[in-house]
Motif scaffolding. Structure first.
Motif, PDB file in Angstrom:
ATOM      1  N   ASP A 160     -10.395   1.310  -6.416  1.00 19.34           N
ATOM      2  CA  ASP A 160      -9.496   0.259  -5.907  1.00 19.34           C
ATOM      3  C   ASP A 160      -9.623   0.137  -4.389  1.00 19.34           C
ATOM      4  O   ASP A 160      -9.787  -0.960  -3.851  1.00 19.34           O
TER       5      ASP A 160
ATOM      6  N   HIS B 294     -11.037  -2.891  -1.911  1.00 17.25           N
ATOM      7  CA  HIS B 294     -10.120  -3.484  -0.928  1.00 17.25           C
ATOM      8  C   HIS B 294     -10.672  -3.382   0.488  1.00 17.25           C
ATOM      9  O   HIS B 294     -10.531  -4.308   1.287  1.00 17.25           O
TER      10      HIS B 294
ATOM     11  N   LYS C 210     -12.568  -4.875   5.392  1.00 16.06           N
ATOM     12  CA  LYS C 210     -11.442  -4.555   6.272  1.00 16.06           C
ATOM     13  C   LYS C 210     -11.662  -3.236   6.999  1.00 16.06           C
ATOM     14  O   LYS C 210     -12.300  -2.341   6.474  1.00 16.06           O
TER      15      LYS C 210
ATOM     16  N   TRP D 152       0.816  -1.214   0.000  1.00 16.93           N
ATOM     17  CA  TRP D 152       0.000   0.000   0.000  1.00 16.93           C
ATOM     18  C   TRP D 152       0.846   1.258   0.000  1.00 16.93           C
ATOM     19  O   TRP D 152       0.448   2.283  -0.549  1.00 16.93           O
TER      20      TRP D 152
END
Length: 172
Positions: A95, A99, A103, A72
């Motif tokens: 994106d 992702h 999370k 990252w």
């Protein structure tokens, strides 16, 4: 670059006073050290500051976490710094939104340097998003709001406001 590193320095509780410069047309940050050659590059300097502050957990604890944090950080330098158009910003938000679907933080369940630097890198983009755009990137908005309220992260940066109740549903 240099301003972010000063923010990071304060967040880490370091005394400050480091001399930052920039190099080349891409304005790569440079840290002049007292002993030996200077350090070049946002990620290199940021990781150095984290180690100096003895907060290595911000770089990840397990080999996998460390790799994800590194990934990252690289994304941050190549995609967020590299991109300047509205289209680049949208790609980054897309994106990240995918992702962050399952999370809390970029590296999963732990707060890391990747979250801090991604927050600083995206701040100018998030400030300008409309309510509809923030809702379109709901996972990014949730993550960003969480990070900006993390103790010591936001500092003098303007608070980005997120509306608690969704105004628009997906049904059109």
């Amino acid at each position: 670059g240099a301003e972010e590193l000063e923010l990071l320095e304060r967040l880490l509780g370091l005394p400050g006073g480091n001399k930052y410069g920039v190099q080349g047309e891409r304005k790569v940050p440079v840290l002049q050290t007292n002993n030996g050659p200077g350090l070049t590059g946002l990620m290199t300097i940021a990781a150095h500051l984290v180690r100096q502050a003895r907060k290595d957990q911000l770089l990840g604890s397990t080999a996998e976490e460390k790799a994800v944090v590194q990934q990252w950080l690289e994304y941050r330098v190549t995609r967020v710094n590299g991109g300047s158009s509205k289209e680049d910003a949208r790609t980054v938000l897309k994106d990240l939104n995918m992702h962050l679907e399952d999370k809390v933080y970029l590296a999963g369940n732990i707060f890391t340097l990747a979250d801090i630097l991604m927050y600083y890198g995206l701040h100018h983009i998030m400030v300008d998003l409309t309510v509809q755009e923030k809702e379109k990137y709901l996972n990014v908005s949730r993550w960003f709001n969480h990070i900006q309220h993390y103790p010591g992260v936001r500092q003098h940066l303007p608070n980005v406001v997120f509306i608690k109740n969704r105004l628009y549903t997906n049904a059109h």
